[in-house]
Write a protein that holds these residues in place. Structure first.
Motif, PDB file in Angstrom:
ATOM      1  N   ARG A  34     -17.062   0.484  13.019  1.00 25.55           N
ATOM      2  CA  ARG A  34     -15.663   0.587  12.546  1.00 25.55           C
ATOM      3  C   ARG A  34     -15.598   1.290  11.198  1.00 25.55           C
ATOM      4  NH1 ARG A  34     -10.358  -1.239  12.526  1.00 25.55           N
ATOM      5  NH2 ARG A  34     -10.526  -1.984  14.651  1.00 25.55           N
ATOM      6  N   GLU A  35     -16.455   0.874  10.271  1.00 26.75           N
ATOM      7  CA  GLU A  35     -16.403   1.441   8.928  1.00 26.75           C
ATOM      8  C   GLU A  35     -16.801   2.917   8.920  1.00 26.75           C
ATOM      9  OE1 GLU A  35     -15.163   0.209   6.203  1.00 26.75           O
ATOM     10  OE2 GLU A  35     -14.612  -1.637   7.239  1.00 26.75           O
ATOM     11  N   THR A  36     -17.781   3.272   9.736  1.00 27.44           N
ATOM     12  CA  THR A  36     -18.184   4.677   9.816  1.00 27.44           C
ATOM     13  C   THR A  36     -17.065   5.528  10.394  1.00 27.44           C
ATOM     14  OG1 THR A  36     -20.520   4.074  10.110  1.00 27.44           O
ATOM     15  CG2 THR A  36     -19.860   6.285  10.780  1.00 27.44           C
ATOM     16  N   LEU A  37     -16.533   5.108  11.517  1.00 26.71           N
ATOM     17  CA  LEU A  37     -15.506   5.897  12.197  1.00 26.71           C
ATOM     18  C   LEU A  37     -14.196   5.927  11.424  1.00 26.71           C
ATOM     19  CD1 LEU A  37     -16.287   4.821  15.854  1.00 26.71           C
ATOM     20  CD2 LEU A  37     -16.858   6.983  14.746  1.00 26.71           C
ATOM     21  N   SER A  38     -13.939   4.884  10.630  1.00 23.13           N
ATOM     22  CA  SER A  38     -12.708   4.866   9.829  1.00 23.13           C
ATOM     23  C   SER A  38     -12.696   5.980   8.801  1.00 23.13           C
ATOM     24  CB  SER A  38     -12.542   3.510   9.124  1.00 23.13           C
ATOM     25  OG  SER A  38     -13.479   3.367   8.067  1.00 23.13           O
ATOM     26  N   ARG A  39     -13.866   6.503   8.477  1.00 17.53           N
ATOM     27  CA  ARG A  39     -13.980   7.609   7.527  1.00 17.53           C
ATOM     28  C   ARG A  39     -13.817   8.964   8.213  1.00 17.53           C
ATOM     29  NH1 ARG A  39     -16.225   3.161   5.780  1.00 17.53           N
ATOM     30  NH2 ARG A  39     -16.800   2.821   3.593  1.00 17.53           N
ATOM     31  N   MET A  40     -13.674   8.932   9.546  1.00 21.59           N
ATOM     32  CA  MET A  40     -13.572  10.171  10.312  1.00 21.59           C
ATOM     33  C   MET A  40     -12.329  10.235  11.197  1.00 21.59           C
ATOM     34  SD  MET A  40     -17.535  10.332  11.635  1.00 21.59           S
ATOM     35  CE  MET A  40     -17.402  12.036  12.192  1.00 21.59           C
ATOM     36  N   LEU A  41     -11.875   9.066  11.652  1.00 26.34           N
ATOM     37  CA  LEU A  41     -10.793   8.989  12.628  1.00 26.34           C
ATOM     38  C   LEU A  41      -9.799   7.901  12.237  1.00 26.34           C
ATOM     39  CD1 LEU A  41     -13.120   8.719  15.759  1.00 26.34           C
ATOM     40  CD2 LEU A  41     -12.018  10.831  14.993  1.00 26.34           C
ATOM     41  N   SER A  42      -8.709   7.839  12.981  1.00 21.31           N
ATOM     42  CA  SER A  42      -7.771   6.725  12.815  1.00 21.31           C
ATOM     43  C   SER A  42      -8.272   5.551  13.652  1.00 21.31           C
ATOM     44  CB  SER A  42      -6.368   7.131  13.279  1.00 21.31           C
ATOM     45  OG  SER A  42      -5.840   8.139  12.462  1.00 21.31           O
ATOM     46  N   VAL A  43      -8.705   4.486  12.992  1.00 12.79           N
ATOM     47  CA  VAL A  43      -9.144   3.289  13.713  1.00 12.79           C
ATOM     48  C   VAL A  43      -8.134   2.154  13.540  1.00 12.79           C
ATOM     49  CG1 VAL A  43     -11.570   3.917  13.458  1.00 12.79           C
ATOM     50  CG2 VAL A  43     -10.525   2.364  11.807  1.00 12.79           C
ATOM     51  N   TYR A  44      -7.132   2.389  12.689  1.00 10.30           N
ATOM     52  CA  TYR A  44      -6.072   1.411  12.492  1.00 10.30           C
ATOM     53  C   TYR A  44      -4.786   1.929  13.134  1.00 10.30           C
ATOM     54  CZ  TYR A  44      -9.089  -0.902   9.092  1.00 10.30           C
ATOM     55  OH  TYR A  44     -10.147  -1.565   8.494  1.00 10.30           O
ATOM     56  N   TYR A  45      -3.967   0.995  13.566  1.00 10.05           N
ATOM     57  CA  TYR A  45      -2.674   1.373  14.124  1.00 10.05           C
ATOM     58  C   TYR A  45      -1.787   1.953  13.016  1.00 10.05           C
ATOM     59  CZ  TYR A  45      -4.330  -1.656  17.911  1.00 10.05           C
ATOM     60  OH  TYR A  45      -5.075  -2.216  18.896  1.00 10.05           O
ATOM     61  N   PRO A  46      -0.759   2.718  13.374  1.00 12.20           N
ATOM     62  CA  PRO A  46       0.065   3.380  12.348  1.00 12.20           C
ATOM     63  C   PRO A  46       0.949   2.441  11.530  1.00 12.20           C
ATOM     64  CG  PRO A  46       0.902   3.852  14.561  1.00 12.20           C
ATOM     65  CD  PRO A  46      -0.420   3.169  14.738  1.00 12.20           C
ATOM     66  N   GLU A  47       1.056   1.185  11.922  1.00 12.91           N
ATOM     67  CA  GLU A  47       1.884   0.241  11.165  1.00 12.91           C
ATOM     68  C   GLU A  47       1.204  -0.182   9.859  1.00 12.91           C
ATOM     69  OE1 GLU A  47       3.215   0.201  15.301  1.00 12.91           O
ATOM     70  OE2 GLU A  47       1.260   0.037  14.355  1.00 12.91           O
ATOM     71  N   ASP A  48       1.995  -0.537   8.871  1.00 17.73           N
ATOM     72  CA  ASP A  48       1.454  -1.068   7.618  1.00 17.73           C
ATOM     73  C   ASP A  48       0.956  -2.487   7.835  1.00 17.73           C
ATOM     74  OD1 ASP A  48       2.085   1.210   6.155  1.00 17.73           O
ATOM     75  OD2 ASP A  48       4.100   0.476   5.678  1.00 17.73           O
ATOM     76  N   PRO A  49      -0.149  -2.866   7.188  1.00 16.42           N
ATOM     77  CA  PRO A  49      -0.582  -4.267   7.243  1.00 16.42           C
ATOM     78  C   PRO A  49       0.394  -5.143   6.458  1.00 16.42           C
ATOM     79  CG  PRO A  49      -1.880  -3.066   5.643  1.00 16.42           C
ATOM     80  CD  PRO A  49      -1.032  -2.038   6.348  1.00 16.42           C
ATOM     81  N   ILE A  50       0.317  -6.433   6.699  1.00 18.06           N
ATOM     82  CA  ILE A  50       1.154  -7.383   5.954  1.00 18.06           C
ATOM     83  C   ILE A  50       0.528  -7.576   4.573  1.00 18.06           C
ATOM     84  CG2 ILE A  50       2.124  -9.719   5.908  1.00 18.06           C
ATOM     85  CD1 ILE A  50       1.796  -9.720   8.995  1.00 18.06           C
ATOM     86  N   MET A  51       1.239  -7.173   3.537  1.00 17.32           N
ATOM     87  CA  MET A  51       0.683  -7.161   2.188  1.00 17.32           C
ATOM     88  C   MET A  51       1.366  -8.146   1.238  1.00 17.32           C
ATOM     89  SD  MET A  51      -1.767  -4.956   2.364  1.00 17.32           S
ATOM     90  CE  MET A  51      -2.136  -4.606   0.657  1.00 17.32           C
ATOM     91  N   GLU A  52       2.415  -8.815   1.700  1.00 19.06           N
ATOM     92  CA  GLU A  52       3.129  -9.742   0.831  1.00 19.06           C
ATOM     93  C   GLU A  52       3.601 -10.948   1.626  1.00 19.06           C
ATOM     94  OE1 GLU A  52       6.846  -8.122  -0.634  1.00 19.06           O
ATOM     95  OE2 GLU A  52       6.752  -6.561   0.912  1.00 19.06           O
ATOM     96  N   LEU A  53       4.077 -11.934   0.894  1.00 21.30           N
ATOM     97  CA  LEU A  53       4.571 -13.162   1.515  1.00 21.30           C
ATOM     98  C   LEU A  53       6.081 -13.044   1.677  1.00 21.30           C
ATOM     99  CD1 LEU A  53       3.785 -15.985   2.530  1.00 21.30           C
ATOM    100  CD2 LEU A  53       4.175 -16.824   0.202  1.00 21.30           C
TER     101      LEU A  53
END
Length: 264
Positions: free
Chosen positions: A111-130
């Motif tokens: 995951r970490e290797t490919l994240s530096r080359m491709l999109s491995v996360y969905y286009p939505e923002d993660p939950i960053m606040e309460l």
């Protein structure tokens, strides 16, 4: 008492305090919200593996690997030499327990290797606040959902006896649940994606790895998902491509569960 239909995620531990709840339960809303939760947990898993895996070494190796053509990177991730390197990054002597953690570390490295080359996360923002009131005053991870016949509760109350790897296990388990449910709500054609890669059973040789990677690179996502979920379908195609090579995009929950059970 009737439970309202919803999807909710909250986390409270040390400096991490986030939470959100979905109540407008249209299929596309659920899919987007699940993707946001998946991104949230995947971005945190590595932090909870530091007691059992040399995560800093994995990240350094990922930086080294993320160069060159994609097929070469995939080949390197799968190689026995890499497995030996990963074995040295696991903080465990017992061979049976070590194997469980090596499987986890391999997935993290991929995951970490490919994240530096491709999109491995969905286009939505993660939950960053309460954004909602926390359901528990104690430190915890909590994921619940109810929609029609789908009911899920994944929860861990965290205290001084809780191992960090157990938190990682729950986060990985939440991601696995989302991975199985998101295509239903996003109307992603998983059967069609399987058929796209059906010509290759196992990719072992250079030619086979090149072929399956090329299939991924030319994956026509628009054929297998509505336009707003094409990028999500592309990630499912990436999962399938890696599966053909014997790799995983997602840190698996089961090896962590087995490790904790046997160790405990």
């Amino acid at each position: 008492m009737k439970i309202e239909e919803h999807v909710m995620f909250t986390a409270k531990h040390k400096n991490w305090k986030v939470g959100d709840k979905l109540l407008v339960m249209r299929d596309e809303n659920i899919a987007h919200f699940l993707a946001s939760i998946s991104n949230t947990v995947n971005m945190k898993i590595s932090e909870y593996l530091i007691d059992v895996i040399d995560v800093a070494a994995v990240m350094s190796l990922a930086e080294d690997f993320a160069k060159g053509e994609l097929w070469e990177v995939v080949k390197a991730l799968k190689s026995p030499k890499t497995s030996r390197k990963i074995g040295k990054m696991v903080f465990e002597i017992d061979k049976k327990l070590k194997k469980q953690l090596v499987d986890v570390a391999k997935a993290l490295l991929a995951r970490e290797t490919l994240s530096r080359m491709l999109s491995v996360y969905y286009p939505e923002d993660p939950i960053m606040e309460l954004k909602i009131m926390l359901p528990y005053k104690e430190d915890h991870i909590n994921f619940t959902a109810k929609h029609g016949g789908w009911i899920v509760v994944k929860r861990l109350i965290i205290d001084e006896k809780t191992e960090l790897a157990d938190v990682a296990r729950l986060l990985a388990s939440i991601n696995e649940t989302i991975t199985s449910k998101l295509p239903i709500y996003a109307k992603i054609d998983l059967k069609g994606i399987d058929e796209w890669f059906a010509g290759i059973k196992k990719a072992k040789s250079d030619v086979e790895i090149k072929t399956v990677v090329d299939k991924y690179l030319h994956f026509p996502a628009h054929r297998y998902a509505p336009s707003e979920f094409e990028k999500h379908a592309k990630i499912y195609a990436l999962r399938k491509m890696l599966e053909k090579v014997g790799l995983s995009l997602d840190v698996p929950a089961k090896p962590l569960e087995k490790y904790l059970e046997k160790k405990g």
